[in-house]
Design an enzyme around this catalytic site. Structure first.
Site, PDB file in Angstrom:
ATOM      1  N   GLU A   1      -2.894 -62.135 -32.350  1.00  0.00           N
ATOM      2  CA  GLU A   1      -2.114 -60.372 -31.246  1.00  0.00           C
ATOM      3  C   GLU A   1      -1.268 -60.056 -31.901  1.00  0.00           C
ATOM      4  OE1 GLU A   1      -0.453 -61.981 -27.653  1.00  0.00           O
ATOM      5  OE2 GLU A   1       1.244 -60.532 -27.807  1.00  0.00           O
TER       6      GLU A   1
ATOM      7  N   ASP B   1       0.604 -65.218 -31.849  1.00  0.00           N
ATOM      8  CA  ASP B   1       0.896 -63.417 -31.778  1.00  0.00           C
ATOM      9  C   ASP B   1       2.169 -63.315 -32.695  1.00  0.00           C
ATOM     10  OD1 ASP B   1       2.145 -60.947 -31.206  1.00  0.00           O
ATOM     11  OD2 ASP B   1       3.278 -61.375 -28.695  1.00  0.00           O
TER      12      ASP B   1
ATOM     13  N   GLU C   1      10.924 -68.137 -24.741  1.00  0.00           N
ATOM     14  CA  GLU C   1      10.066 -68.609 -23.437  1.00  0.00           C
ATOM     15  C   GLU C   1      10.286 -69.649 -23.596  1.00  0.00           C
ATOM     16  OE1 GLU C   1       6.327 -66.143 -24.582  1.00  0.00           O
ATOM     17  OE2 GLU C   1       7.303 -64.138 -24.163  1.00  0.00           O
TER      18      GLU C   1
ATOM     19  N   ASP D   1      -1.536 -56.221 -28.275  1.00  0.00           N
ATOM     20  CA  ASP D   1       0.018 -55.486 -26.932  1.00  0.00           C
ATOM     21  C   ASP D   1       0.608 -54.638 -27.288  1.00  0.00           C
ATOM     22  OD1 ASP D   1       2.000 -56.609 -25.589  1.00  0.00           O
ATOM     23  OD2 ASP D   1       2.806 -57.965 -26.417  1.00  0.00           O
TER      24      ASP D   1
ATOM     25  N   LYS E   1      -0.378 -56.650 -18.834  1.00  0.00           N
ATOM     26  CA  LYS E   1       0.895 -56.655 -18.676  1.00  0.00           C
ATOM     27  C   LYS E   1       0.989 -55.967 -17.425  1.00  0.00           C
ATOM     28  CE  LYS E   1       3.009 -59.039 -22.070  1.00  0.00           C
ATOM     29  NZ  LYS E   1       4.290 -58.146 -24.599  1.00  0.00           N
TER      30      LYS E   1
ATOM     31  N   ARG F   1       6.098 -61.467 -19.977  1.00  0.00           N
ATOM     32  CA  ARG F   1       6.677 -61.088 -20.878  1.00  0.00           C
ATOM     33  C   ARG F   1       7.907 -62.083 -20.995  1.00  0.00           C
ATOM     34  NH1 ARG F   1       6.607 -55.793 -21.372  1.00  0.00           N
ATOM     35  NH2 ARG F   1       6.872 -56.175 -23.198  1.00  0.00           N
ATOM     36  N   SER F   2       8.697 -61.752 -22.380  1.00  0.00           N
ATOM     37  CA  SER F   2      10.143 -63.357 -22.393  1.00  0.00           C
ATOM     38  C   SER F   2      11.171 -63.022 -21.794  1.00  0.00           C
ATOM     39  CB  SER F   2      10.372 -62.599 -23.895  1.00  0.00           C
ATOM     40  OG  SER F   2      10.863 -61.169 -23.715  1.00  0.00           O
TER      41      SER F   2
HETATM   42  P1  PGA Z   1       8.091 -59.659 -24.804  1.00  0.00           P
HETATM   43  O1  PGA Z   1       6.532 -61.055 -25.684  1.00  0.00           O
HETATM   44  O2  PGA Z   1       7.589 -59.558 -23.266  1.00  0.00           O
HETATM   45  O3  PGA Z   1       9.115 -59.900 -25.336  1.00  0.00           O
HETATM   46  O4  PGA Z   1       6.997 -57.999 -25.336  1.00  0.00           O
HETATM   47  C1  PGA Z   1       6.214 -61.298 -24.687  1.00  0.00           C
HETATM   48  C2  PGA Z   1       4.558 -60.538 -25.932  1.00  0.00           C
HETATM   49  O5  PGA Z   1       5.323 -60.064 -27.100  1.00  0.00           O
HETATM   50  O6  PGA Z   1       3.689 -61.099 -25.916  1.00  0.00           O
HETATM   51 ZN    ZN Z   2       2.682 -59.984 -27.707  1.00  0.00          ZN
END
Ligand code: PGA
Ligand code: ZN
Length: 417
Positions: free
Chosen positions: A278, A235, A198, A305, A328, A357-358
């Site tokens: 988080e 997080d 990210e 999350d 999300k 998202r990542s």
């Molecule tokens: P992810 O990470 O999109 O890989 O789930 C984002 C998050 O955990 O907030």
């Molecule tokens: Zn998260």
């Protein structure tokens, strides 16, 4: 009444170089097109088991170009709720694996954009209607770890929240200084391994706590006061480190019980200017989440999350676990279900954060959802890589366009009562 004239899908590529799904929706009256919308599905790496399931991108595109196109063209409306209800019905599974959550979320968001285009408005304005809006407060990653950086550091996101900033633009000004200062600090210590998924620095720390100390140092190096100007959000993404009933901190070569992790996190909350944590515990460790929220929830945001996976039902059943919901759209599959989760969060007295998202792209839809729905916080990753910057920059444009019509930027109200 406008209706859907066409739906198209195509395979495109995301920020990790992986295939994903783009959808285009055309709405119009009779056979006259009035607006076209486009959106791309993102993808996660540290996903919750309760998420709607993405399928192979090529198959998802085929589904858009056959069953979804046929199913939506037969509709006599293009309203979001009607379109999303039809998408859910066409898929017919609880986790959306038949047509693919990636197909559904791309089409659902593209429909939102098409409706806004037909109304000749930016999406955020179409969603806000007559309501006045504020820009959301950004949570911006400085160091990345966990599943996003080869698990070199166990904690997934070390983020900053510019709690003393007076505007979105000022938050980014400060963050730019902190991000640069953090890079200089790591480089000096030979601890810079690259950039995580990210955009945050991928650090070589000796312990997870060192990341907190480095972040406080970077805030100070940037000429800002830790706690007063800029606070810390984490997080933990604890689902990723949970195996056999224990939390494994690989970097520190130790495994912690829920109670021990609770104690570590509380100590960090005492020592560092942390305002948000988080997924402090794994998605199925609800008791630990409740105990932690009970002790820390008055002082900090406890954000779910993996724990909530943008499910309104899970938020309604939280029963004292967490006090903030991450939203999300691709975790649940449609715009309408994401909105239902935000409504459930408000009804429960919870806060909420719209999140990317990542695996991301140039798509900026989530910025419009946050502004248009009045969700007061936004998390899209770090301060590098254009799939991240596209979203911060879109928010800057919206803030500039609103000028004095914007409601006050909520950072100080949320975090410095
Ligand atoms: P992810 O990470 O999109 O890989 O789930 C984002 C998050 O955990 O907030
Ligand atoms: Zn998260």
């Amino acid at each position: 009444m406008a209706k859907i004239l066409d739906v198209r899908g195509r395979k495109v590529w995301d920020s990790r170089g992986r295939a994903t799904v783009e959808a285009e929706v055309v709405v119009g009256r009779g056979s006259t097109p009035l607006g076209t919308g486009r959106a791309i599905a993102p993808s996660g790496a540290s996903t919750g088991s309760g998420e709607a399931k993405a399928i192979d991108a090529r198959q998802a595109v085929q589904n858009i170009n056959s069953r979804i196109r046929d199913g939506l063209r037969a509709l006599s409306a293009s309203d979001q709720a009607v379109v999303d209800a039809r998408l859910i019905e066409l898929d017919g599974t609880a986790d959306k694996h038949r047509l693919g959550a990636n197909a559904l979320v791309a089409v659902s968001l593209a429909c939102a954009h098409a409706e806004a285009a037909a109304a000749k408005m930016p999406l955020w304005k179409k969603l806000a209607g007559e309501r006045r809006v504020a820009l959301p407060v950004p949570q911006i990653q400085i160091f990345g770890g966990g599943a996003h950086a080869g698990r070199r550091v166990d904690i997934q996101d070390y983020m900053v929240i510019c709690v003393g900033a007076g505007s979105f633009a000022e938050s980014l000004e400060w963050t730019a200084q902190i991000y640069a200062a953090a890079g200089v600090r790591l480089a000096k210590r030979n601890a810079l391994q690259g950039v995580a998924d990210e955009g945050g620095y991928w650090p070589a720390f000796k312990s997870n706590e060192e990341g907190l100390a480095e972040l406080v140092g970077a805030i100070a190096d940037a000429g800002l006061e830790p706690g007063r100007d800029v606070a810390i959000a984490l997080d933990i993404a604890a689902t990723q480190m949970y195996r056999g009933g224990a939390y494994h901190l690989a970097l520190e070569n130790r495994a912690l019980s829920s109670g021990q992790l609770h104690a570590v996190l509380m100590r960090w909350v005492e020592r560092y200017p942390i305002v948000s944590i988080e997924d402090p515990f794994a998605e199925h460790d609800a008791e630990a989440m409740r105990a932690f929220t009970k002790e820390a929830g008055e002082r900090i945001q406890v954000v779910g999350d993996d724990f909530f996976v943008t499910s309104a039902k899970r938020v309604k059943n939280a029963n004292g676990a967490c006090n903030t919901v991450l939203l999300k759209p691709n975790q649940v599959g449609t715009v309408t279900e994401t909105l239902a989760c935000w409504d459930a969060a408000k009804a429960a007295g919870f806060r909420a954060i719209v999140s990317a998202r990542s695996g991301e792209t140039e798509d900026v839809s989530i910025v419009h959802l946050a502004v248009g729905w009045g969700v007061p916080q936004l998390k899209v990753g770090s301060f590098a890589r254009s799939e991240r910057m596209a979203k911060w920059n879109e928010a800057l444009r919206i803030e500039e366009g609103l000028g004095a019509k914007a409601l006050p930027f909520p950072a100080r109200k949320l975090f410095r009562q």
